[in-house]
Design a protein around this motif. Structure first.
Motif, PDB file in Angstrom:
ATOM      1  N   PRO A  46       0.630  -1.172  -0.262  1.00 32.45           N
ATOM      2  CA  PRO A  46       0.398  -0.365  -0.007  1.00 32.45           C
ATOM      3  C   PRO A  46       0.781   1.179   0.089  1.00 32.45           C
ATOM      4  CG  PRO A  46       0.248  -0.851   2.086  1.00 32.45           C
ATOM      5  CD  PRO A  46       0.655  -1.693   1.107  1.00 32.45           C
TER       6      PRO A  46
ATOM      7  N   GLY B  92       0.707  -0.803  -7.684  1.00 38.54           N
ATOM      8  CA  GLY B  92       0.727  -0.798  -5.976  1.00 38.54           C
ATOM      9  C   GLY B  92      -0.407  -1.571  -5.132  1.00 38.54           C
TER      10      GLY B  92
ATOM     11  N   ILE C 101      -6.075  -7.610  -6.823  1.00 37.84           N
ATOM     12  CA  ILE C 101      -7.099  -6.530  -6.725  1.00 37.84           C
ATOM     13  C   ILE C 101      -7.092  -5.209  -7.066  1.00 37.84           C
ATOM     14  CG2 ILE C 101      -8.290  -5.456  -4.521  1.00 37.84           C
ATOM     15  CD1 ILE C 101      -7.944  -8.456  -4.169  1.00 37.84           C
ATOM     16  N   PHE C 102      -8.210  -4.740  -7.974  1.00 37.21           N
ATOM     17  CA  PHE C 102      -8.420  -4.011  -8.412  1.00 37.21           C
ATOM     18  C   PHE C 102      -7.214  -2.993  -9.362  1.00 37.21           C
ATOM     19  CE2 PHE C 102     -11.788  -3.678  -5.793  1.00 37.21           C
ATOM     20  CZ  PHE C 102     -12.584  -4.094  -6.410  1.00 37.21           C
TER      21      PHE C 102
ATOM     22  N   THR D 136      -3.092  -5.638   0.121  1.00 35.12           N
ATOM     23  CA  THR D 136      -4.346  -3.938  -0.520  1.00 35.12           C
ATOM     24  C   THR D 136      -3.886  -3.544   0.141  1.00 35.12           C
ATOM     25  OG1 THR D 136      -5.958  -4.394  -1.943  1.00 35.12           O
ATOM     26  CG2 THR D 136      -6.052  -5.928  -0.080  1.00 35.12           C
ATOM     27  N   SER D 137      -4.380  -2.001  -0.297  1.00 37.35           N
ATOM     28  CA  SER D 137      -4.620  -1.191   0.212  1.00 37.35           C
ATOM     29  C   SER D 137      -5.881  -0.777   0.881  1.00 37.35           C
ATOM     30  CB  SER D 137      -4.320   0.748  -0.695  1.00 37.35           C
ATOM     31  OG  SER D 137      -5.671  -0.012  -1.518  1.00 37.35           O
TER      32      SER D 137
ATOM     33  N   TYR E  10     -12.722   0.925  -3.131  1.00 41.74           N
ATOM     34  CA  TYR E  10     -11.704   1.447  -4.049  1.00 41.74           C
ATOM     35  C   TYR E  10     -11.979   2.202  -5.058  1.00 41.74           C
ATOM     36  CZ  TYR E  10      -8.710  -2.779  -2.024  1.00 41.74           C
ATOM     37  OH  TYR E  10      -8.295  -3.788  -0.931  1.00 41.74           O
TER      38      TYR E  10
ATOM     39  N   VAL F 110     -10.177   6.788   4.652  1.00 40.08           N
ATOM     40  CA  VAL F 110      -8.675   7.000   4.403  1.00 40.08           C
ATOM     41  C   VAL F 110      -8.030   7.709   3.281  1.00 40.08           C
ATOM     42  CG1 VAL F 110      -6.772   5.840   5.369  1.00 40.08           C
ATOM     43  CG2 VAL F 110      -8.137   5.444   6.667  1.00 40.08           C
TER      44      VAL F 110
ATOM     45  N   TRP G  22      -4.152   7.912   1.476  1.00 42.97           N
ATOM     46  CA  TRP G  22      -2.729   7.589   1.480  1.00 42.97           C
ATOM     47  C   TRP G  22      -2.411   6.730   2.481  1.00 42.97           C
ATOM     48  CZ3 TRP G  22       0.311   7.292  -2.837  1.00 42.97           C
ATOM     49  CH2 TRP G  22      -0.464   8.237  -3.919  1.00 42.97           C
ATOM     50  N   ALA G  23      -2.624   5.619   2.605  1.00 43.13           N
ATOM     51  CA  ALA G  23      -3.208   4.660   3.112  1.00 43.13           C
ATOM     52  C   ALA G  23      -1.726   3.702   3.937  1.00 43.13           C
ATOM     53  CB  ALA G  23      -3.670   3.051   3.706  1.00 43.13           C
TER      54      ALA G  23
ATOM     55  N   PRO H 122      -5.330   8.787  -3.849  1.00 44.80           N
ATOM     56  CA  PRO H 122      -6.010   7.594  -3.609  1.00 44.80           C
ATOM     57  C   PRO H 122      -6.509   7.457  -1.671  1.00 44.80           C
ATOM     58  CG  PRO H 122      -3.586   7.386  -3.116  1.00 44.80           C
ATOM     59  CD  PRO H 122      -3.841   9.077  -3.260  1.00 44.80           C
ATOM     60  N   ALA H 123      -7.687   6.564  -2.085  1.00 45.47           N
ATOM     61  CA  ALA H 123      -9.013   6.602  -0.818  1.00 45.47           C
ATOM     62  C   ALA H 123      -8.922   5.992  -0.751  1.00 45.47           C
ATOM     63  CB  ALA H 123      -9.122   7.728  -0.260  1.00 45.47           C
TER      64      ALA H 123
HETATM   65  N1  SAH Z   1      -4.092  -3.771  -6.476  1.00 47.56           N
HETATM   66  C1  SAH Z   1      -4.209  -1.476  -5.679  1.00 47.56           C
HETATM   67  C2  SAH Z   1      -5.744  -1.049  -5.983  1.00 47.56           C
HETATM   68  C3  SAH Z   1      -5.521  -0.201  -7.214  1.00 47.56           C
HETATM   69  S1  SAH Z   1      -6.801   0.812  -7.402  1.00 47.56           S
HETATM   70  C4  SAH Z   1      -4.551  -2.524  -4.093  1.00 47.56           C
HETATM   71  O1  SAH Z   1      -4.352  -4.018  -3.915  1.00 47.56           O
HETATM   72  O2  SAH Z   1      -4.538  -1.797  -3.470  1.00 47.56           O
HETATM   73  C5  SAH Z   1      -6.263   2.421  -6.976  1.00 47.56           C
HETATM   74  C6  SAH Z   1      -7.202   2.181  -5.922  1.00 47.56           C
HETATM   75  O3  SAH Z   1      -7.043   1.514  -4.583  1.00 47.56           O
HETATM   76  C7  SAH Z   1      -7.339   3.518  -5.413  1.00 47.56           C
HETATM   77  O4  SAH Z   1      -7.685   5.034  -6.476  1.00 47.56           O
HETATM   78  C8  SAH Z   1      -7.660   3.939  -4.505  1.00 47.56           C
HETATM   79  O5  SAH Z   1      -8.922   3.506  -3.646  1.00 47.56           O
HETATM   80  C9  SAH Z   1      -6.949   2.031  -3.530  1.00 47.56           C
HETATM   81  N2  SAH Z   1      -5.549   2.585  -3.156  1.00 47.56           N
HETATM   82  C10 SAH Z   1      -4.024   2.217  -3.922  1.00 47.56           C
HETATM   83  N3  SAH Z   1      -3.024   2.249  -2.965  1.00 47.56           N
HETATM   84  C11 SAH Z   1      -3.766   3.310  -1.846  1.00 47.56           C
HETATM   85  C12 SAH Z   1      -3.095   4.292  -0.461  1.00 47.56           C
HETATM   86  N4  SAH Z   1      -2.244   4.340  -0.716  1.00 47.56           N
HETATM   87  N5  SAH Z   1      -3.800   4.626   0.245  1.00 47.56           N
HETATM   88  C13 SAH Z   1      -5.441   4.902  -0.148  1.00 47.56           C
HETATM   89  N6  SAH Z   1      -6.308   3.720  -1.370  1.00 47.56           N
HETATM   90  C14 SAH Z   1      -5.485   3.236  -2.020  1.00 47.56           C
END
Ligand code: SAH
Length: 258
Positions: free
Chosen positions: A14, A90, A95-96, A120-121, A171, A198, A200-201, A227-228
């Motif tokens: 994350p 990321g 996951i997405f 995953t975030s 997400y 949240v 920038w987790a 990103p949240a």
């Molecule tokens: N594969 C990634 C998701 C990618 S989709 C995972 O597993 O986390 C992109 C979305 O992920 C962002 O719009 C947000 O909703 C979330 N995301 C990714 N990193 C993040 C972070 N550090 N903090 C908060 N949300 C995050």
């Protein structure tokens, strides 16, 4: 022609570089070429050899993202040249993260691949907020759902999502939070359902605690942006007991424990 090499699809976690797996760190050091997203922390890229080629295919900061087909073509080309290819994403690649699409393309081109899962975030955001996504008698099920459907995909039916799981982890939802809130309320969730956003987790971990009804207003008031992650469900309230990081005020929340 060289023997085609394998492509490693690696979850970067994350944000906090220490949340990278040992396997990811080891494979990063072997990469000849590295394709990375905007959400992959630059400190993680530093683990790669200085001479490894780094290709930024992300789209943050006003830059245009590299089209998905071009990323896939570049990875295939590099692997066909015998280079050790790392695709760093990321969170978790599946996951997405469009990891599935990239595997399809690699498979079609006859290129071997390996997946290295990442944290995953959604899970990281909850853990850093002191929210256990499952908790006996409070949350027996968790749903990971996107707030931003792919073009051509059926829209998420938020009324239905209201009844699918005890805890929702959303997400890409922060920009559509009003629509999401309205759908979940129409689907039967109480306006007072605890909710958390949240940004920038695990890095800034900017948290906004609210009720479902107030979530859009609280997000706007606090200026949260992508990103949240949004977490919705009774279990969110447990952060009042379980939060382990100092809040903005330096104090832990005082609400009664469940
Ligand atoms: N594969 C990634 C998701 C990618 S989709 C995972 O597993 O986390 C992109 C979305 O992920 C962002 O719009 C947000 O909703 C979330 N995301 C990714 N990193 C993040 C972070 N550090 N903090 C908060 N949300 C995050």
């Amino acid at each position: 022609m060289n023997c085609p090499s394998k492509v490693y699809l690696i979850g970067a976690g994350p944000g906090d570089p220490e949340l990278l797996t040992l396997k990811a760190a080891r494979l990063l050091q072997t990469a000849d070429i590295l394709f990375h997203d905007a959400l992959a922390n630059p400190r993680i890229l530093d683990l790669a050899r200085p001479d490894a080629q780094r290709v930024d295919v992300g789209k943050r900061g006003g830059r245009i993202s590299t089209p998905q087909l071009s990323i896939q073509a570049q990875m295939i080309h590099a692997a066909q040249r015998g280079l050790q290819v790392v695709r760093l994403k990321g969170g978790d690649p599946f996951i997405f993260g469009r990891g599935g699409e990239e595997c399809m393309a690699l498979r079609a081109a006859g290129i071997a691949y390996e997946i290295v899962p990442g944290i995953t975030s959604g899970m990281a955001a909850a853990a850093y907020a002191g929210v256990p996504l499952t908790y006996r008698a409070v949350s027996q099920s968790v749903l990971l759902v996107t707030g931003h459907e792919a073009p051509g995909a059926a829209p998420v039916d938020w009324r239905r999502m209201a009844g699918v799981a005890d805890t929702l982890v959303i997400y890409m939802g922060v920009e559509r939070v009003e629509k999401i809130r309205d759908g979940l309320l129409a689907g039967g969730l109480s306006p007072s359902t605890p909710a958390l956003a949240v940004e920038w987790a695990t890095l800034q971990q900017h948290e906004v605690h609210s009720t479902l009804a107030d979530l859009p207003a609280q997000i706007a008031r606090n200026g949260l942006k992508s990103p949240a992650i949004l977490v919705i469900g009774a279990v969110v309230e447990m952060s009042a007991c379980l939060s382990w990081r100092p809040s903005g005020s330096g104090a832990l929340p005082q609400a009664a424990c469940l």
